[in-house]
Design a protein around this motif. Structure first.
Motif, mmCIF file in Angstrom:
data_model
loop_
_atom_site.group_PDB
_atom_site.id
_atom_site.type_symbol
_atom_site.label_atom_id
_atom_site.label_comp_id
_atom_site.label_asym_id
_atom_site.label_seq_id
_atom_site.Cartn_x
_atom_site.Cartn_y
_atom_site.Cartn_z
ATOM 1 N N THR A 1 0.836 -1.206 0.000
ATOM 2 C CA THR A 1 0.000 0.000 0.000
ATOM 3 C C THR A 1 0.868 1.251 0.000
ATOM 4 N N ARG A 2 1.909 1.224 0.829
ATOM 5 C CA ARG A 2 2.801 2.384 0.899
ATOM 6 C C ARG A 2 3.437 2.654 -0.471
ATOM 7 N N GLU A 3 3.869 1.573 -1.127
ATOM 8 C CA GLU A 3 4.482 1.721 -2.457
ATOM 9 C C GLU A 3 3.485 2.285 -3.464
ATOM 10 N N ALA B 1 1.488 9.293 -5.684
ATOM 11 C CA ALA B 1 1.889 10.659 -5.319
ATOM 12 C C ALA B 1 2.878 11.207 -6.350
ATOM 13 N N ALA B 2 3.840 10.355 -6.744
ATOM 14 C CA ALA B 2 4.825 10.790 -7.743
ATOM 15 C C ALA B 2 4.128 11.181 -9.042
ATOM 16 N N HIS C 1 13.768 10.110 -1.201
ATOM 17 C CA HIS C 1 14.223 8.788 -1.651
ATOM 18 C C HIS C 1 14.722 8.791 -3.101
ATOM 19 N N GLN C 2 15.154 9.972 -3.547
ATOM 20 C CA GLN C 2 15.550 10.134 -4.946
ATOM 21 C C GLN C 2 16.542 9.069 -5.412
ATOM 22 N N ASN D 1 11.095 7.454 -15.852
ATOM 23 C CA ASN D 1 10.870 6.985 -14.481
ATOM 24 C C ASN D 1 10.135 8.064 -13.683
ATOM 25 N N VAL D 2 8.841 7.840 -13.481
ATOM 26 C CA VAL D 2 8.006 8.919 -12.915
ATOM 27 C C VAL D 2 8.364 9.197 -11.462
ATOM 28 N N LEU D 3 8.757 8.180 -10.693
ATOM 29 C CA LEU D 3 9.142 8.414 -9.299
ATOM 30 C C LEU D 3 10.365 9.332 -9.247
#
Lengths: 208, 208
Positions: free
Chosen positions: A12-14, A20-21, A65-66, A96-98
């Motif tokens: 869920t966190r992921e 969000a990203a 967390h880049q 890479n959207v994150l």
């Protein structure tokens, strides 16, 4: 029963971080909202607040967390590895959207009242390591200070990607990097090391 | 009666722009509001809407007039003038709120849905002019392409000031510029021109 629950929490966190990203990438910090992110991640309000209490908390998690969002494959050494890294990052920024959202939040962090250079300093450390290796390999000019040079390169790279993003949506970023290295490498590399550094296939200088 | 009215309108517009710059500089785009700007400028709603219809319109006005907010004094030529300009801009970023807000909005423009590289391209033009003068003076290496090089320098400068802002609130910007030029000038200047370029008094390299 404890493990599956934990596993679900991690997933869920992921899912929330990824959503969000995507939303920060599309809308910027001010255009994003926690409800938009909940909807995108398909989580309940309870699920969201278990992991993140605020939009700001979400932005910080994406920003901080880049380095975890990119995995630079092995290969090359010294200056070549340094140059290859800059083109690898350019590719990640496009796909890479994150990572892209994290870089955007690092640049626009003033907009949500943050002043945290951790993401920049981590890149300085990484470039410093490659420059130290280049020194071991005898590739650097004697006057190069590896740490100072790493700082200069992180600054130069950051602005190059911001300019490229605004000028072309980063389509011309690889070309801008070829051009950047053209003017920067002579101040860093010995003549023989300079002659040995290759730009990736298919790239060319920024069109004049 | 017509002239005093016009004069007052010009003054009101200037007061609004200055107040907007202060608020954008302090709060960023998303933290700014048109009512906060009205209050700061001490204008009525009618006065505001006569000149600007929206926060976005105000941000664009501050962003678009970036070059008008700075007046680089005469002096120097070619590469020295180019180098001097970068330190002059660093000083303006610390002391000139209109310019600082404009640069901030240019960097964070994604946050209000703008993609306009005019401010960047105007700097490319100005640096290009100084590089052409440097070419006339025989200061540039043969392989330098003046327009490509101007693009590289604008990118490198933008990122250097963003990094410096986040790392130190721009206190170390001049030091970062000394370091930037240390690695970039050897790829641009002939050895004799390089030896003749001076950094401003009181500046030093970024501390390692």
């Amino acid at each position: 029963m404890a493990e599956p629950k934990q596993e679900r929490a991690v997933k869920t966190r992921e899912a929330i971080l990824f959503a969000a990203a995507e939303v920060f990438d599309e809308c910027g910090y001010s255009g994003a909202s926690i409800s938009k992110i909940m909807q995108r991640a398909d989580v309940t309000q309870g699920g969201m607040y278990f992991h993140f209490k605020s939009k700001r908390g979400l932005a910080l998690a994406v920003l901080e967390h880049q380095q975890e969002f990119v995995h630079f494959p092995d290969g090359g050494a010294g200056l070549q590895r340094l140059v290859d890294l800059t083109f690898f990052i350019a590719h990640e920024l496009q796909t890479n959207v994150l990572f892209r959202a994290s870089v955007r939040l690092a640049v626009e962090q003033g907009d949500f009242g943050v002043q945290d250079d951790t993401a920049y300093q981590e890149w300085v450390e990484q470039l410093y390591t490659h420059l130290c290796e280049a020194r071991e390999l005898g590739q650097l000019l004697p006057e190069v200070d590896e740490r100072e040079c790493a700082n200069v390169l992180v600054g130069a790279y950051s602005g190059t990607q911001v300019f490229s993003n605004i000028a072309s949506g980063r389509v011309d970023l690889a070309d801008r990097l070829v051009s950047m290295w053209r003017y920067v490498l002579p101040g860093i590399a010995t003549p023989s090391a300079l002659a040995g550094v290759a730009m990736p296939k298919g790239t060319r200088r920024l069109a004049a």
